[in-house]
Scaffold this motif. Structure first.
Motif, PDB file in Angstrom:
ATOM      1  N   GLU A 280     -10.418   5.248 -15.128  1.00 28.40           N
ATOM      2  CA  GLU A 280      -8.951   5.269 -15.005  1.00 28.40           C
ATOM      3  C   GLU A 280      -8.319   4.844 -16.323  1.00 28.40           C
ATOM      4  OE1 GLU A 280      -6.883   3.338 -11.428  1.00 28.40           O
ATOM      5  OE2 GLU A 280      -6.330   2.028 -13.100  1.00 28.40           O
TER       6      GLU A 280
ATOM      7  N   ASP B 230     -12.593   2.774 -11.559  1.00 25.94           N
ATOM      8  CA  ASP B 230     -11.380   2.027 -11.866  1.00 25.94           C
ATOM      9  C   ASP B 230     -11.879   0.603 -12.107  1.00 25.94           C
ATOM     10  OD1 ASP B 230      -8.244   1.344 -10.087  1.00 25.94           O
ATOM     11  OD2 ASP B 230      -9.080   0.600 -11.969  1.00 25.94           O
TER      12      ASP B 230
ATOM     13  N   LEU C  91     -10.666  -2.205 -13.018  1.00 23.86           N
ATOM     14  CA  LEU C  91      -9.944  -3.331 -12.430  1.00 23.86           C
ATOM     15  C   LEU C  91      -8.706  -2.782 -11.732  1.00 23.86           C
ATOM     16  CD1 LEU C  91     -10.136  -6.342 -12.061  1.00 23.86           C
ATOM     17  CD2 LEU C  91      -8.741  -6.661 -14.088  1.00 23.86           C
ATOM     18  N   ASP C  92      -8.777  -2.711 -10.409  1.00 26.67           N
ATOM     19  CA  ASP C  92      -7.656  -2.167  -9.638  1.00 26.67           C
ATOM     20  C   ASP C  92      -6.750  -3.314  -9.190  1.00 26.67           C
ATOM     21  OD1 ASP C  92      -6.489   0.206  -8.017  1.00 26.67           O
ATOM     22  OD2 ASP C  92      -6.628  -1.459  -6.618  1.00 26.67           O
ATOM     23  N   GLY C  93      -5.452  -3.145  -9.456  1.00 27.98           N
ATOM     24  CA  GLY C  93      -4.494  -4.177  -9.072  1.00 27.98           C
ATOM     25  C   GLY C  93      -4.404  -5.281 -10.109  1.00 27.98           C
ATOM     26  N   SER C  94      -4.759  -4.946 -11.351  1.00 30.36           N
ATOM     27  CA  SER C  94      -4.849  -5.987 -12.410  1.00 30.36           C
ATOM     28  C   SER C  94      -3.566  -6.809 -12.549  1.00 30.36           C
ATOM     29  CB  SER C  94      -5.214  -5.349 -13.749  1.00 30.36           C
ATOM     30  OG  SER C  94      -4.360  -4.254 -14.009  1.00 30.36           O
TER      31      SER C  94
ATOM     32  N   ARG D   8       9.068   2.331  -1.078  1.00 30.03           N
ATOM     33  CA  ARG D   8      10.266   2.910  -1.722  1.00 30.03           C
ATOM     34  C   ARG D   8      10.416   4.375  -1.287  1.00 30.03           C
ATOM     35  NH1 ARG D   8       6.093   2.253  -5.370  1.00 30.03           N
ATOM     36  NH2 ARG D   8       6.595   0.211  -6.201  1.00 30.03           N
TER      37      ARG D   8
ATOM     38  N   GLY E 113      -0.577  -5.254  -1.798  1.00 28.07           N
ATOM     39  CA  GLY E 113      -0.264  -4.566  -3.061  1.00 28.07           C
ATOM     40  C   GLY E 113      -1.508  -4.259  -3.871  1.00 28.07           C
TER      41      GLY E 113
ATOM     42  N   MET F 202      -4.916  -2.187  -3.542  1.00 25.30           N
ATOM     43  CA  MET F 202      -5.580  -1.185  -2.677  1.00 25.30           C
ATOM     44  C   MET F 202      -6.934  -1.683  -2.187  1.00 25.30           C
ATOM     45  SD  MET F 202      -6.804   2.590  -3.793  1.00 25.30           S
ATOM     46  CE  MET F 202      -6.791   3.954  -2.598  1.00 25.30           C
TER      47      MET F 202
ATOM     48  N   TYR G  41      -0.243   5.467   1.088  1.00 28.04           N
ATOM     49  CA  TYR G  41       0.468   5.479  -0.179  1.00 28.04           C
ATOM     50  C   TYR G  41       0.918   6.924  -0.410  1.00 28.04           C
ATOM     51  CZ  TYR G  41       2.219   3.911  -4.656  1.00 28.04           C
ATOM     52  OH  TYR G  41       3.072   3.565  -5.691  1.00 28.04           O
TER      53      TYR G  41
ATOM     54  N   LYS H 166       0.848   7.676  -6.599  1.00 26.68           N
ATOM     55  CA  LYS H 166       0.387   6.948  -7.796  1.00 26.68           C
ATOM     56  C   LYS H 166      -1.134   6.919  -7.880  1.00 26.68           C
ATOM     57  CE  LYS H 166       0.141   2.205  -9.565  1.00 26.68           C
ATOM     58  NZ  LYS H 166       0.616   0.810  -9.382  1.00 26.68           N
TER      59      LYS H 166
ATOM     60  N   ARG I 150      -5.147   7.613  -7.877  1.00 25.02           N
ATOM     61  CA  ARG I 150      -5.926   8.705  -8.457  1.00 25.02           C
ATOM     62  C   ARG I 150      -7.061   9.124  -7.531  1.00 25.02           C
ATOM     63  NH1 ARG I 150      -3.247   5.138 -12.499  1.00 25.02           N
ATOM     64  NH2 ARG I 150      -3.579   3.876 -10.646  1.00 25.02           N
TER      65      ARG I 150
HETATM   66  P1  AHG Z   1      -4.095  -0.236 -10.863  1.00 23.75           P
HETATM   67  O1  AHG Z   1      -3.851  -1.697 -11.001  1.00 23.75           O
HETATM   68  O2  AHG Z   1      -5.536   0.123 -10.976  1.00 23.75           O
HETATM   69  O3  AHG Z   1      -3.217   0.586 -11.748  1.00 23.75           O
HETATM   70  O4  AHG Z   1      -3.699   0.207  -9.380  1.00 23.75           O
HETATM   71  C1  AHG Z   1      -3.020  -0.582  -8.509  1.00 23.75           C
HETATM   72  C2  AHG Z   1      -2.652   0.280  -7.338  1.00 23.75           C
HETATM   73  C3  AHG Z   1      -3.285  -0.145  -6.036  1.00 23.75           C
HETATM   74  O5  AHG Z   1      -4.089  -1.267  -6.140  1.00 23.75           O
HETATM   75  C4  AHG Z   1      -2.096  -0.459  -5.140  1.00 23.75           C
HETATM   76  O6  AHG Z   1      -2.312   0.048  -3.844  1.00 23.75           O
HETATM   77  C5  AHG Z   1      -0.949   0.225  -5.835  1.00 23.75           C
HETATM   78  O7  AHG Z   1      -1.270   0.224  -7.212  1.00 23.75           O
HETATM   79  C6  AHG Z   1       0.363  -0.453  -5.638  1.00 23.75           C
HETATM   80  O8  AHG Z   1       1.290   0.383  -6.277  1.00 23.75           O
HETATM   81  P2  AHG Z   1       2.832  -0.065  -6.419  1.00 23.75           P
HETATM   82  O9  AHG Z   1       2.844  -1.151  -7.431  1.00 23.75           O
HETATM   83  O10 AHG Z   1       3.516   1.207  -6.841  1.00 23.75           O
HETATM   84  O11 AHG Z   1       3.286  -0.524  -5.076  1.00 23.75           O
END
Ligand code: AHG
Ligand code: MN
Ligand code: MN
Length: 303
Positions: A80, A99, A101-104, A188, A214, A216, A233, A243, A245
């Motif tokens: 990613e 990915d 680090l998801d949700g970094s 949103r 927030g 995933m 989502y 958003k 991938r």
């Molecule tokens: P990443 O940090 O890899 O970019 O992805 C985060 C993702 C996922 O973890 C979560 O479900 C989503 O972003 C939340 O998106 P919003 O901030 O748009 O709510």
């Protein structure tokens, strides 16, 4: 039972056992150490999806690339965090997507984050589908370090213990067809889509328990470990395909969910049947309890 022993007993191919049972666990242990020591400052760069990268994203990405290169059985990898493919060893059996680090952005507020991996047979990813994955897994950097994985023989949870090994904690996780929890991402979108607003209200009216962080990875981990729930989502006007991938997040999650008796769609079609047309393609995702995923699909058709 240790993770590699469990995989060998399950009859998983030797090299895949090594990749899933030693190499990826090694990488996620190093990522967890990095998370402990680093703050969440920006790296000053953007990823291929145009999102600002944290130093943690870049470091976690490098850890995975280094571990996979050292393993030597990866022909190419995609992340990613990187625009294009990283070449590994010609003729090696695997292509790995991740990915790192998801949700970094949640690290700084001390919420759980994760890493997500998908394993394909070596070769061009374009034209393949998530169904072609040989395996997938995610790590949850939460109160504990856990690893949820499948080699297409069910979905299982392992936990890192004090002596640095991953042990089997839950075998054959099952997601019930009926949902009791909801994790409504991208709310949103409900501001402009009456169908999504109606669907989320319907979940509230039916008394579902909200479990949404927030992140995933912890949000879907909750569904797998509780054995029920739906994570959504959707897309919306600003981001019609949403958003998340397909390659790095949704297809690995879809495989884990289906292997646990759940399902995953893009709102209408099965996620694992979605053709990969480019590395960073995005897709809406509805994943979890199969009856609820189906119900959500019908509800969205009324938009
Ligand atoms: P990443 O940090 O890899 O970019 O992805 C985060 C993702 C996922 O973890 C979560 O479900 C989503 O972003 C939340 O998106 P919003 O901030 O748009 O709510
Ligand atoms: Mn992500
Ligand atoms: Mn990420």
């Amino acid at each position: 039972m240790k993770i590699k022993e469990f995989l060998e007993k399950s009859g998983c191919e030797k090299n895949l056992c090594e990749l899933m049972g030693r190499v990826i666990p090694q990488a996620i242990k190093k990522i967890r150490e990095t998370i402990q020591s680093q703050s969440g400052e920006l790296a000053g760069s953007k990823n291929a999806s145009g999102e600002k990268q944290l130093a943690l994203d870049v470091q976690s990405n490098q850890i995975v690339v280094d571990e996979l290169k050292a393993f030597g059985l990866v022909e190419s990898m995609a992340s990613e965090e990187l625009e294009g493919l990283v070449e590994g060893k010609k003729g090696a059996p695997f292509t790995v997507v991740f990915d790192p680090l998801d949700g970094s952005s949640l690290v700084d507020v001390n919420l759980a984050v994760g890493s997500i991996f998908g394993i394909y047979p070596a070769g061009n990813l374009i034209g393949k589908t998530g169904e072609d994955q040989l395996a997938s897994c995610f790590a949850v950097y939460g109160s504990r370090l856990t690893l949820v994985l499948t080699v297409k023989k069910g979905t299982h949870e392992f936990r890192l213990n004090a002596n640095g090994d991953f042990y089997l904690t839950k075998e054959n996780l099952q997601i019930a067809p009926q949902s009791k929890y909801f994790a409504p991402g991208n709310l949103r979108a409900a501001a402009e889509s009456d169908a999504y607003l109606k669907l989320t209200n319907d979940w509230i009216k039916r008394g579902f328990t909200l479990r949404y962080s927030g992140g995933m990875v912890p949000d879907i981990n909750h569904i797998l470990l509780k054995g029920s729930g739906i994570f959504s989502y959707p897309g919306y006007s600003k981001a019609p395909r949403g958003k998340l991938r397909l390659l790095f997040e949704c297809a690995p999650m879809a495989l884990l969910a289906e292997q646990a008796g759940g399902s995953a769609t893009d709102g209408q079609n099965r996620l694992l049947s979605q053709k990969i047309t480019e590395l960073h393609q995005r897709t809406p995702i509805f994943v979890g309890s199969s009856e609820e995923v189906k119900h959500a699909g019908f509800a969205l058709l009324k938009s």
